[in-house]
Scaffold this motif. Structure first.
Motif, mmCIF file in Angstrom:
data_model
loop_
_atom_site.group_PDB
_atom_site.id
_atom_site.type_symbol
_atom_site.label_atom_id
_atom_site.label_comp_id
_atom_site.label_asym_id
_atom_site.label_seq_id
_atom_site.Cartn_x
_atom_site.Cartn_y
_atom_site.Cartn_z
ATOM 1 N N ASP A 31 -44.118 -71.067 5.628
ATOM 2 C CA ASP A 31 -45.467 -71.387 6.073
ATOM 3 C C ASP A 31 -45.764 -70.854 7.474
ATOM 4 N N ILE A 32 -45.082 -71.363 8.509
ATOM 5 C CA ILE A 32 -45.468 -71.074 9.892
ATOM 6 C C ILE A 32 -44.264 -70.634 10.716
ATOM 7 N N GLY A 33 -44.390 -69.466 11.331
ATOM 8 C CA GLY A 33 -43.406 -68.998 12.293
ATOM 9 C C GLY A 33 -43.937 -69.188 13.704
ATOM 10 N N PHE A 34 -43.073 -69.623 14.603
ATOM 11 C CA PHE A 34 -43.440 -69.903 15.996
ATOM 12 C C PHE A 34 -42.701 -68.921 16.883
ATOM 13 N N VAL A 35 -43.440 -68.068 17.575
ATOM 14 C CA VAL A 35 -42.851 -67.021 18.399
ATOM 15 C C VAL A 35 -42.568 -67.571 19.797
ATOM 16 N N SER A 36 -41.352 -67.422 20.261
ATOM 17 C CA SER A 36 -40.952 -67.916 21.573
ATOM 18 C C SER A 36 -40.470 -66.774 22.453
ATOM 19 N N SER A 37 -40.881 -66.805 23.715
ATOM 20 C CA SER A 37 -40.366 -65.860 24.703
ATOM 21 C C SER A 37 -39.123 -66.408 25.396
ATOM 22 N N GLY A 38 -38.701 -67.617 25.011
ATOM 23 C CA GLY A 38 -37.574 -68.255 25.668
ATOM 24 C C GLY A 38 -37.990 -69.191 26.786
ATOM 25 N N ASP A 39 -39.300 -69.324 27.009
ATOM 26 C CA ASP A 39 -39.823 -70.231 28.033
ATOM 27 C C ASP A 39 -39.495 -71.676 27.657
ATOM 28 N N GLY A 40 -39.112 -72.479 28.648
ATOM 29 C CA GLY A 40 -38.715 -73.853 28.381
ATOM 30 C C GLY A 40 -39.801 -74.688 27.743
ATOM 31 N N ALA A 41 -41.040 -74.499 28.161
ATOM 32 C CA ALA A 41 -42.144 -75.265 27.585
ATOM 33 C C ALA A 41 -42.343 -74.902 26.117
ATOM 34 N N GLU A 80 -38.324 -70.638 14.363
ATOM 35 C CA GLU A 80 -38.581 -70.102 15.702
ATOM 36 C C GLU A 80 -38.185 -68.630 15.702
ATOM 37 N N ILE A 81 -39.076 -67.782 16.197
ATOM 38 C CA ILE A 81 -38.859 -66.336 16.218
ATOM 39 C C ILE A 81 -38.808 -65.892 17.671
ATOM 40 N N TYR A 82 -37.725 -65.251 18.066
ATOM 41 C CA TYR A 82 -37.568 -64.813 19.453
ATOM 42 C C TYR A 82 -38.320 -63.502 19.651
ATOM 43 N N LEU A 83 -39.245 -63.488 20.604
ATOM 44 C CA LEU A 83 -40.126 -62.332 20.797
ATOM 45 C C LEU A 83 -39.347 -61.067 21.123
ATOM 46 N N ARG A 84 -38.277 -61.191 21.889
ATOM 47 C CA ARG A 84 -37.533 -59.995 22.303
ATOM 48 C C ARG A 84 -36.927 -59.249 21.105
ATOM 49 N N ILE A 109 -38.148 -59.551 17.831
ATOM 50 C CA ILE A 109 -39.051 -59.763 16.710
ATOM 51 C C ILE A 109 -39.107 -58.549 15.784
ATOM 52 N N ASP A 110 -38.685 -57.385 16.279
ATOM 53 C CA ASP A 110 -38.686 -56.202 15.429
ATOM 54 C C ASP A 110 -37.661 -56.320 14.291
ATOM 55 N N ARG A 111 -36.782 -57.308 14.368
ATOM 56 C CA ARG A 111 -35.808 -57.537 13.295
ATOM 57 C C ARG A 111 -36.330 -58.529 12.249
ATOM 58 N N VAL A 112 -37.542 -59.019 12.465
ATOM 59 C CA VAL A 112 -38.108 -60.069 11.615
ATOM 60 C C VAL A 112 -39.240 -59.497 10.772
ATOM 61 N N ASP A 113 -39.280 -59.863 9.518
ATOM 62 C CA ASP A 113 -40.389 -59.498 8.633
ATOM 63 C C ASP A 113 -41.472 -60.564 8.774
ATOM 64 N N LEU A 114 -42.502 -60.281 9.567
ATOM 65 C CA LEU A 114 -43.563 -61.265 9.764
ATOM 66 C C LEU A 114 -44.296 -61.557 8.462
ATOM 67 N N GLY A 115 -44.280 -60.600 7.545
ATOM 68 C CA GLY A 115 -44.938 -60.797 6.262
ATOM 69 C C GLY A 115 -44.327 -61.901 5.427
ATOM 70 N N ALA A 116 -43.161 -62.400 5.848
ATOM 71 C CA ALA A 116 -42.520 -63.505 5.134
ATOM 72 C C ALA A 116 -43.123 -64.852 5.521
ATOM 73 N N PHE A 117 -44.093 -64.834 6.469
ATOM 74 C CA PHE A 117 -44.724 -66.072 6.941
ATOM 75 C C PHE A 117 -46.215 -66.057 6.618
ATOM 76 N N LYS A 118 -46.721 -67.208 6.191
ATOM 77 C CA LYS A 118 -48.154 -67.334 5.942
ATOM 78 C C LYS A 118 -48.945 -67.368 7.243
ATOM 79 N N ALA A 119 -48.336 -67.844 8.331
ATOM 80 C CA ALA A 119 -49.008 -67.909 9.635
ATOM 81 C C ALA A 119 -47.984 -67.677 10.734
ATOM 82 N N ILE A 120 -48.442 -67.047 11.804
ATOM 83 C CA ILE A 120 -47.617 -66.797 12.986
ATOM 84 C C ILE A 120 -48.352 -67.335 14.206
ATOM 85 N N VAL A 121 -47.659 -68.180 14.990
ATOM 86 C CA VAL A 121 -48.239 -68.756 16.207
ATOM 87 C C VAL A 121 -47.649 -68.061 17.426
#
Length: 207
Positions: A3-13, A28-32, A34-46
């Motif tokens: 359903d939902i992937g959450f992109v993180s830059s590693g920021d504590g908040a 949780e998807i690490y932004l650095r 993210i090129d290793r991740v198939d975003l198409g596998a998620f219905k939504a990306i935050v």
């Protein structure tokens, strides 16, 4: 499909927000990397507020392709999406909150309102829970539904369900994750407590 992937830059908040709302988030998807991740596998990306700007530009094509291929992208400011998102044109303007301490004053008000109060997102998140401050404003595309507008009718939060290729876009100029994750500004916690259940239901209903 998740359903939902959450992109993180590693920021504590951001990490704190992922933990707090993990019941609504699938991964949780690490932004650095993210090129290793198939975003198409998620219905939504935050993309939460205050993500790494350099990495957003480096990986811009991946986000653009995701949206162009029917993905559902949610972008919180200040991520300057106008600089890296080209599938849809969202014009951004520099705007300052008139009084950053309005919430400390009796009867204080941020200069914003909900133009579509019967929209499901507005029903899930009352106006008081959308207001603390904002980082600029959008000129709304013709296809977008305004959820939170400034008094001059520039946009703070919009939902565009007609992006080319069948994609959907939520764009905002507010920053709830940073404040909630740092435990400052209670309205931001209430915003996310309304937003993520609404988003989960929207994704599952619409597919």
């Amino acid at each position: 499909m998740k359903d939902i992937g959450f992109v993180s830059s590693g920021d504590g908040a951001q990490l704190q927000c992922y933990r707090d709302f993990s019941e609504y988030l699938d991964e949780e998807i690490y932004l650095r990397t993210i090129d290793r991740v198939d975003l198409g596998a998620f219905k939504a990306i935050v993309l939460p507020d205050f993500s790494n700007q350099g990495l957003l530009r480096i990986h811009a094509r991946q986000f653009n392709d995701y949206l162009a291929n029917g993905g559902f992208l949610i972008v919180f400011e200040p991520n300057r999406m106008d600089e890296w998102l080209d599938v849809v044109t969202v014009q951004w303007f520099s705007r300052e909150t008139e009084d950053w301490k309005w919430w400390m004053k009796p009867g204080g008000r941020m200069e914003a309102y909900q133009p579509e109060p019967r929209h499901a997102m507005a029903q899930a998140i009352p106006l008081a829970d959308m207001c603390w401050h904002f980082f600029g404003a959008f000129r709304l595309p013709d296809t977008a539904t305004p959820i939170l507008n400034l008094d001059n009718d520039e946009g703070c939060l919009m939902y565009d369900q007609q992006v080319g290729g069948g994609g959907r876009l939520i764009a905002s100029t507010i920053d709830p994750h940073t404040h909630h994750g740092r435990r400052f500004m209670p309205a931001t916690t209430r915003f996310l407590e309304g937003f993520y259940p609404w988003l989960k239901a929207e994704v599952q209903q619409r597919g």
